[in-house]
Design a protein around this motif. Structure first.
Motif, short mmCIF file in Angstrom:
data_model
loop_
_atom_site.label_atom_id
_atom_site.label_comp_id
_atom_site.label_asym_id
_atom_site.label_seq_id
_atom_site.Cartn_x
_atom_site.Cartn_y
_atom_site.Cartn_z
N ALA A 51 0.83 -1.21 0.00
CA ALA A 51 0.00 0.00 0.00
C ALA A 51 0.86 1.25 0.00
O ALA A 51 0.46 2.28 -0.56
CB ALA A 51 -0.93 0.00 1.21
N GLN A 52 2.04 1.21 0.61
CA GLN A 52 2.95 2.34 0.61
C GLN A 52 4.37 1.81 0.62
O GLN A 52 4.62 0.68 1.04
CB GLN A 52 2.68 3.25 1.81
CG GLN A 52 2.74 2.57 3.16
CD GLN A 52 2.23 3.47 4.27
OE1 GLN A 52 1.05 3.76 4.33
NE2 GLN A 52 3.12 3.91 5.13
N ALA B 78 -1.20 -15.21 -7.23
CA ALA B 78 -1.53 -14.19 -6.24
C ALA B 78 -1.14 -14.63 -4.83
O ALA B 78 -1.38 -13.89 -3.87
CB ALA B 78 -3.01 -13.86 -6.29
N ARG B 79 -0.58 -15.82 -4.69
CA ARG B 79 -0.18 -16.29 -3.36
C ARG B 79 1.18 -15.67 -3.03
O ARG B 79 2.18 -15.95 -3.67
CB ARG B 79 -0.10 -17.82 -3.33
CG ARG B 79 0.16 -18.38 -1.95
CD ARG B 79 -0.20 -19.84 -1.92
NE ARG B 79 0.55 -20.61 -2.86
CZ ARG B 79 1.77 -21.13 -2.62
NH1 ARG B 79 2.34 -20.94 -1.46
NH2 ARG B 79 2.38 -21.82 -3.54
N VAL B 80 1.16 -14.81 -2.01
CA VAL B 80 2.33 -13.99 -1.68
C VAL B 80 3.02 -14.59 -0.46
O VAL B 80 2.37 -14.99 0.52
CB VAL B 80 1.93 -12.53 -1.40
CG1 VAL B 80 3.14 -11.69 -1.06
CG2 VAL B 80 1.20 -11.95 -2.62
N SER B 81 4.34 -14.65 -0.53
CA SER B 81 5.15 -15.05 0.63
C SER B 81 6.12 -13.92 0.95
O SER B 81 6.57 -13.18 0.06
CB SER B 81 5.93 -16.34 0.32
OG SER B 81 6.79 -16.16 -0.79
N TYR B 82 6.42 -13.79 2.24
CA TYR B 82 7.23 -12.67 2.72
C TYR B 82 8.54 -13.19 3.28
O TYR B 82 8.61 -14.31 3.84
CB TYR B 82 6.47 -11.90 3.80
CG TYR B 82 5.12 -11.40 3.33
CD1 TYR B 82 5.00 -10.17 2.69
CD2 TYR B 82 3.97 -12.15 3.54
CE1 TYR B 82 3.76 -9.71 2.27
CE2 TYR B 82 2.73 -11.71 3.12
CZ TYR B 82 2.63 -10.49 2.50
OH TYR B 82 1.41 -10.05 2.07
N SER C 284 1.53 -6.25 4.39
CA SER C 284 0.55 -6.90 3.50
C SER C 284 0.72 -6.35 2.11
O SER C 284 0.69 -5.13 1.91
CB SER C 284 -0.87 -6.65 3.99
OG SER C 284 -1.80 -7.25 3.12
N ALA C 285 0.94 -7.25 1.19
CA ALA C 285 1.06 -6.89 -0.21
C ALA C 285 -0.08 -7.54 -0.99
O ALA C 285 -0.43 -8.69 -0.73
CB ALA C 285 2.42 -7.32 -0.77
N ARG C 286 -0.64 -6.82 -1.90
CA ARG C 286 -1.75 -7.33 -2.72
C ARG C 286 -1.27 -7.62 -4.12
O ARG C 286 -0.57 -6.82 -4.72
CB ARG C 286 -2.88 -6.30 -2.78
CG ARG C 286 -4.08 -6.76 -3.57
CD ARG C 286 -5.12 -5.66 -3.66
NE ARG C 286 -6.25 -6.05 -4.50
CZ ARG C 286 -6.28 -5.94 -5.82
NH1 ARG C 286 -5.21 -5.45 -6.45
NH2 ARG C 286 -7.34 -6.32 -6.52
N ALA D 112 8.29 -9.24 -0.77
CA ALA D 112 7.08 -10.01 -1.06
C ALA D 112 7.23 -10.63 -2.44
O ALA D 112 7.51 -9.93 -3.41
CB ALA D 112 5.84 -9.12 -1.01
N ARG D 113 7.06 -11.96 -2.52
CA ARG D 113 7.20 -12.69 -3.77
C ARG D 113 5.95 -13.53 -3.98
O ARG D 113 5.42 -14.12 -3.03
CB ARG D 113 8.43 -13.61 -3.76
CG ARG D 113 9.75 -12.88 -3.75
CD ARG D 113 10.02 -12.23 -5.10
NE ARG D 113 11.31 -11.57 -5.16
CZ ARG D 113 11.55 -10.34 -4.77
NH1 ARG D 113 10.57 -9.61 -4.26
NH2 ARG D 113 12.76 -9.82 -4.86
N ASP D 114 5.44 -13.53 -5.24
CA ASP D 114 4.31 -14.40 -5.52
C ASP D 114 4.81 -15.78 -5.92
O ASP D 114 6.01 -16.01 -6.02
CB ASP D 114 3.40 -13.79 -6.60
CG ASP D 114 4.13 -13.52 -7.90
OD1 ASP D 114 5.12 -14.20 -8.20
OD2 ASP D 114 3.70 -12.62 -8.65
N ALA D 115 3.86 -16.70 -6.17
CA ALA D 115 4.21 -18.09 -6.48
C ALA D 115 4.14 -18.37 -7.97
O ALA D 115 4.07 -19.53 -8.39
CB ALA D 115 3.28 -19.04 -5.72
N GLY D 116 4.09 -17.30 -8.79
CA GLY D 116 4.02 -17.50 -10.23
C GLY D 116 5.34 -18.00 -10.79
O GLY D 116 6.36 -18.10 -10.10
#
Length: 863
Positions: free
Chosen positions: A479-480, A511-515, A501-503, A560-564
């Motif tokens: 968000a920021q 869209a599954r995000v891991s931190y 939180s990352a969207r 934040a990384r997605d699972a793509g």
């Protein structure tokens, strides 16, 4: 007007007229017309010696006003005498037919004269008039003959005459005919007869002198009823008038039959076209069959043939007597396009005779079938990165109707981003026409419509759901870009301090995000020894208690990384400020020059000192910062409630006399000083000060030296304080100038409407020389008409440590001053204002830093 003429024996001139003519002729011709004049006189004399009647003639049916004769002149009456002598005309039963004009003495036709009505068939027909005048009374007889005209045609008694003649009658047989009658007379009633041409009959007319003609038909050729069942002849009667008039009569000759013929159809076959929507009971056709025979032998019965199929019997029926074929079922062009019906006609003769014909019923198509639509998916769901022209489904259409009714066109709604492409007849491909974006539209509900060419047209629809499959084209987004976190020190290990939180706009795995932490070194230790982040929830935990005195700001990044495949990611910065807590109690500092720490503070005090004389000073420090390190000093009351002649300064810790000492004061004074900070809850420390009261002459040399040194140290401390005050004033002036510059620039900047947004949270930093804090009163968005939220900037200068020295030299700086509180507006949106704001903070920090260095350097020099 048609004028009436007098009879050939009676001349139509009167005596007076003859005399006038004779006189005029005599004068004109003087003897040349003597013979003519004599003839006129002789005729006049002959008329006078006659019967005394005037004779006129007039044709029947003469029009009203027709001239008949000059009756007054012919009777020798003057026109002027007609009215005075009461001239009048009388006629028995016919007084209104003729009339006299009294002005000119002319006899004229007054009303219609019909000779046949007056006289019937009599050859002579006259109207007798009596002319009466008075003064003197005279009566004249006038005869008006009504002449016949040919105004009546010959008339037969009946319009038609019927004859029933068996076809077996012999040639030359005669059949009498009734003739016509004519109401006229003479030549006008002389009739002649003619017969219309015929191969079978001729007319025989026999005349006699007294009787009318006798008429008869003569058979000249044998009759055949099957060939000629009836004969229609026309008999015409013509009179002898001019012009001729005619009368006619129909001769209807019926030939009697013998049963020798079978029924015959008018056509060998019938062809009928019916719409398939024809209603039940509709007349299909009427069979026209005839039998040359008559009576029972000529009566026909209609029926279907014995080999007619069942579907014909279900859909059609025939009337046995009239031959009407009607529809009793439902026609369907798509099932049966034509029907061939065998029909039989049988007469009622003995033995019966029959005949056959065929009726062909062709069914015409109507638009009664809607198109049929089928969709076969191929590549559904479709990936959002599919190229244009990708075929997603096959569409097939059909229509059972024929011709234009079976021509089908297809369309798709919505037309974007898809279209239908015709591949071949009645087959279409649903293809991609423009780019897809699953994040904008994740699915489409398409409606394919098939419409035929009828009027009105029929249509069919089918729905297909097109799901847009996701591809990993969006990285996780915070968000920021930066978050500020405040954590109190001495937190329990493993406590949750924040959640990132990352969207990700993608779906499912994309869209599954891991931190994870972006590892770095914090001093000598790894970042992972301080904090950790949960890979799924994004919760950030502090792994160990944080110490504000050791670490004030911990800055790091979380990824934040997605699972793509391939994965996409982004980072966010976390600034963790460790907030100070009051976890350190004040610590007493030893007297300068005394070895070790702790123990009581002992001082010698001369009894000769006056009020307000500083005799000792308690020194203490607090490892905390801000208000937690702001110390205050209190003197505990003496035991037994005795009032002590000493007091302690609230913030400097200096112990001074409240009054001059006297002999009554105990020689040894034990003071208990309570040192307390401003934390919540406050922490304290207790210092014991032992004061020995001595006479002024009994102070040891050491004490004198100490006092002398103390006096010198006090002078030096005064110099230090001057330097310190100058430095503080310089820093404060620099800060005020900077704030004025900032305010001028801020006011010159155009105001930005709707400056509503989250403010920066409280920022606290501390150092050995003091602390500053920047607090945001409102972190939430504030939207009001009163302007942007205010920001408070507060600066403090705490107590400085005392340099080593004697009791007189141990003086702390004065009570901390509240340097200022300035309200600022946080709504900086342009780069120049933000730069100036950061410059203010940097300049203030550097000023405090250099001030601290200066103080340390001064204390070092003094030590």
């Amino acid at each position: 007007m048609v004028m009436g003429e007098p009879d050939s024996l009676d001349f139509v001139t009167s005596q007076k007229e003859c005399q006038n003519r004779a006189t005029r002729s005599w004068k004109r011709q003087e003897g040349k017309g003597t013979l003519r004049l004599l003839l006129c006189v002789l005729l006049l004399a002959a008329w006078k010696t006659g019967s005394g009647q005037v004779h006129y003639s007039v044709p029947e049916e003469a029009k009203h006003g027709t001239f008949v004769g000059r009756i007054a002149q012919d009777l020798g009456l003057e026109l002027a005498e007609l009215v005075p002598r009461l001239f009048r005309v009388a006629s028995k039963g016919h007084g209104d037919l003729l009339e006299v004009n009294l002005q000119n003495g002319i006899l004229f036709v007054n009303s219609r004269i019909d000779r046949e009505e007056l006289c019937g068939q009599n050859l002579e027909c006259s109207i007798h008039l009596e002319v009466i005048v008075d003064k003197p009374l005279q009566v004249f007889h006038v005869e008006v003959e009504v002449k016949d005209i040919n105004d009546n045609p010959p008339v037969f008694r009946a319009r038609e005459q019927r004859f029933f003649i068996p076809e077996s009658r012999l040639v030359d047989s005669r059949f009498p005919i009734e003739g016509a009658a004519d109401e006229d007379i003479g030549t006008n009633a002389l009739l002649t007869y003619t017969l219309s041409p015929s191969d079978y009959f001729s007319l025989d007319a026999q005349a006699s002198d007294e009787l009318s003609k006798s008429l008869s038909l003569e058979l000249r050729k044998s009759l055949d009823r099957e060939e000629t069942p009836e004969l229609h002849l026309l008999l015409t009667a013509t009179d002898g008038g001019k012009p001729e008039l005619e009368g006619t009569v129909q001769l209807l000759i019926t030939v009697l039959d013998v049963n020798d013929n079978a029924p015959l159809f008018a056509q060998a076959g019938y062809r009928v076209h019916l719409l398939e929507s024809t209603a039940n009971g509709t007349l299909v056709t009427t069979l026209n069959a005839s039998d040359a025979d008559e009576g029972v032998n000529g009566e026909i019965v209609f029926s279907f043939g014995s080999d007619v199929p069942l579907n014909i019997q279900k859909n059609f029926k025939i009337d046995s007597s009239s031959g009407e074929i009607r529809l009793i079922g439902r026609l369907d062009y798509e099932e049966t396009k034509s029907y061939e019906i065998q029909v039989k006609a049988v007469d009622k003769g003995n033995p019966p005779m029959s005949n056959h014909c065929k009726v062909l019923v062709k069914v015409l198509d109507v638009n009664d079938n809607a198109p049929q639509l089928a969709i076969t998916p191929l590549s559904l769901p479709v990936r959002e990165d599919s190229p244009l022209g990708t075929v997603m489904a096959f569409v097939s259409v059909s229509d059972r109707d024929s011709g234009v009714y079976g021509q089908v066109t297809c369309s798709v709604m919505p037309p974007i981003p898809f279209k239908l492409v015709s591949t071949f007849k009645n087959y279409y491909s649903l293809v991609l026409d423009s780019a897809l974006d699953r994040e904008s539209v994740s699915s489409y509900e398409l409606v394919v419509t098939a419409r035929d060419g009828g009027s009105p047209s029929l249509s069919a629809t089918a729905s297909v759901s097109v799901e847009v499959a996701d591809v990993n084209d969006n990285a996780p987004a915070f968000a920021q870009p930066e978050y500020t976190v405040f954590v109190k020190e001495n937190n329990p290990p493993g406590c949750h301090i924040f959640t990132v939180s990352a969207r990700d706009a993608d779906a499912q795995e994309n869209a599954r995000v891991s931190y994870s932490l972006v590892e770095r070194r914090v001093g000598e230790r790894a970042l992972s020894s301080y904090v950790s982040v949960h890979a799924e929830s994004g919760k950030v935990y502090a792994l160990q208690p944080l110490d504000h005195e050791e670490l004030e700001l911990l800055q790091f990044q979380v990824s934040a990384r997605d699972a793509g495949v391939p994965p996409l990611g982004s980072n966010v910065t976390l600034q963790v400020f460790v907030l100070d807590e009051n976890d350190n109690a004040p610590a007493l500092l030893p007297r300068p020059g005394a070895g070790g720490g702790g123990g009581a503070l002992s001082e010698l005090v001369s009894r000769s000192v006056g009020a307000g004389h500083v005799v000792a000073k308690v020194r203490a420090v607090d490892a905390d910062s801000g208000y937690n390190a702001w110390l205050s000093f209190e003197l505990q009351p003496a035991a037994g409630g005795a009032r002590s002649p000493f007091r302690v300064a609230l913030y400097t810790g200096e112990i001074s006399t409240t009054r001059p000492l006297d002999e009554a004061d105990p020689p040894r004074q034990r003071l208990l000083v309570l040192v307390k900070d401003h934390g919540e809850p406050a922490l304290t420390a207790t210092a014991t000060v032992l004061l020995s009261l001595v006479e002024s002459g009994q102070a040891p040399k050491a004490s004198s030296r100490v006092l002398a040194g103390a006096a010198g140290a006090e002078t030096a401390l005064v110099d230090v304080n001057v330097y310190l005050i100058v430095a503080i004033c310089a820093v404060s002036s620099l800060l005020v100038l900077t704030l004025l510059l900032y305010t001028a620039l801020r006011c010159s900047a155009p105001p930005r409407e709707g400056a509503c947004g989250p403010g920066k949270p409280t920022l606290v930093c501390s150092s050995a020389v003091g602390s500053w804090s920047y607090s945001q009163q409102r972190r939430q968005r504030v939207c009001s008409g009163e302007g942007a939220p205010k920001t408070d900037l507060m600066a403090f200068s705490p107590s400085l440590p005392q340099v080593p020295g004697s009791a007189e030299e141990r003086q702390q700086p004065s009570e901390s001053e509240h340097l200022g509180k300035v309200s600022l507006s946080p709504g900086f949106q342009n780069c120049s204002i933000s730069f100036i704001y950061d410059s203010i903070i940097l300049i203030h920090s550097l000023s405090l830093f250099f001030l601290s260095l200066s103080c340390c350097a001064i204390y070092g020099l003094r030590g």
